[in-house]
Design a protein around this motif. Structure first.
Motif, PDB file in Angstrom:
ATOM      1  N   TYR A  65     -12.658  -3.022 -13.356  1.00  0.00           N
ATOM      2  CA  TYR A  65     -12.378  -2.446 -12.043  1.00  0.00           C
ATOM      3  C   TYR A  65     -13.669  -2.300 -11.246  1.00  0.00           C
TER       4      TYR A  65
ATOM      5  N   ASP B  74      -8.206   2.508 -12.228  1.00  0.00           N
ATOM      6  CA  ASP B  74      -8.700   2.444 -10.855  1.00  0.00           C
ATOM      7  C   ASP B  74      -8.893   3.854 -10.284  1.00  0.00           C
TER       8      ASP B  74
ATOM      9  N   SER C  56       5.095  -5.355 -14.538  1.00  0.00           N
ATOM     10  CA  SER C  56       4.194  -6.446 -14.905  1.00  0.00           C
ATOM     11  C   SER C  56       3.980  -7.409 -13.750  1.00  0.00           C
TER      12      SER C  56
ATOM     13  N   LEU D 249      -9.668  -5.582  -8.762  1.00  0.00           N
ATOM     14  CA  LEU D 249      -9.569  -5.722 -10.208  1.00  0.00           C
ATOM     15  C   LEU D 249      -9.963  -7.146 -10.578  1.00  0.00           C
TER      16      LEU D 249
ATOM     17  N   THR E  53      -4.462   4.870 -11.866  1.00  0.00           N
ATOM     18  CA  THR E  53      -3.542   3.905 -12.473  1.00  0.00           C
ATOM     19  C   THR E  53      -4.238   3.153 -13.595  1.00  0.00           C
TER      20      THR E  53
ATOM     21  N   TRP F 222      -4.348  -0.179 -15.871  1.00  0.00           N
ATOM     22  CA  TRP F 222      -3.960  -1.590 -15.866  1.00  0.00           C
ATOM     23  C   TRP F 222      -4.252  -2.179 -17.240  1.00  0.00           C
TER      24      TRP F 222
ATOM     25  N   ILE G 178      -0.441  -9.013 -16.427  1.00  0.00           N
ATOM     26  CA  ILE G 178      -0.908  -7.637 -16.279  1.00  0.00           C
ATOM     27  C   ILE G 178       0.293  -6.696 -16.349  1.00  0.00           C
TER      28      ILE G 178
ATOM     29  N   PHE H  17       1.211  -2.446 -15.789  1.00  0.00           N
ATOM     30  CA  PHE H  17       0.677  -1.178 -15.290  1.00  0.00           C
ATOM     31  C   PHE H  17       1.797  -0.160 -15.229  1.00  0.00           C
TER      32      PHE H  17
END
Length: 205
Positions: free
Chosen positions: A155, A113, A138, A162, A117, A119, A126, A128
């Motif tokens: 993204y 993003d 998560s 997202l 970050t 992902w 998910i 990250f």
């Protein structure tokens, strides 16, 4: 011409570092490719589990982080390729699995993003990297995801959302609200919204 060896492998993803070099993630590891200014294409080498400590040779996705490290999503976790000697080209893999906080070992997609970050779409939700806590966190169906069996992430920088493809359709995750308050809001898209089928495919974005 591309090297014959690359055609014998199943390429799952390609990441372009610049106009003249790119990385192909295949079913047998990583192929480092280059193109000269005259248009000739060749291989700069390969990286794999046996010789380079890659966590697994089946590569689903490739992404670069804000620090120039290259991340590889595989069927057995994630590997980060870190250059530890820029002048000599020396590099190492740092591997991350469920023991490091990933929701599942099967990682199908990576998205970055605007904050930088990363992902990760896994078979369990998910995951990250939390820079402040220096750990992986998560997000799962317990937090509002429609399904934990994820196949791709995309993204949308214009909306800062997202898009999450999974076994039951598509979810939209509002990152503005997440970064502002920590709250997780998802909207679910499925056949009723115009999808031809319920399930999405790996890296279909």
């Amino acid at each position: 011409f591309l090297p014959i060896k690359l055609f014998l492998l199943r390429s799952r993803s390609i990441y372009f570092k610049d106009r003249y070099s790119w990385i192909a993630g295949t079913s047998g590891g990583i192929s480092l490719m280059s193109r000269t200014q005259t248009g000739n294409i060749g291989s700069k080498g390969t990286l794999n589990h046996k010789h380079n400590d890659l966590v697994n040779d089946y590569i689903y996705a490739v992404e670069e982080d804000a620090f120039g490290n290259t991340w590889f999503a595989t069927s057995a976790g994630v590997s980060k390729l870190k250059y530890i000697g820029q002048s000599t080209g020396k590099k190492e893999f740092i591997n991350y699995t469920m023991s490091d906080g990933f929701a599942n070992h099967d990682v199908r997609s990576i998205a970055k993003d605007k904050k930088g970050t990363l992902w990760f779409a896994t078979g369990g939700g998910i995951s990250f990297f939390d820079e402040t806590g220096n750990k992986f966190n998560s997000i799962t169906s317990d937090d509002g995801l429609s399904s934990d069996r994820l196949y791709f992430l995309n993204y949308d920088s214009a909306r800062n959302v997202l898009w999450i493809g999974h076994a039951l359709g598509l979810d939209k995750f509002d990152l503005d609200e997440f970064y502002r308050s920590g709250k997780m809001f998802f909207s679910h898209q499925t056949i009723q919204d115009g999808f031809l089928e319920v399930e999405t495919n790996t890296n279909a974005a």
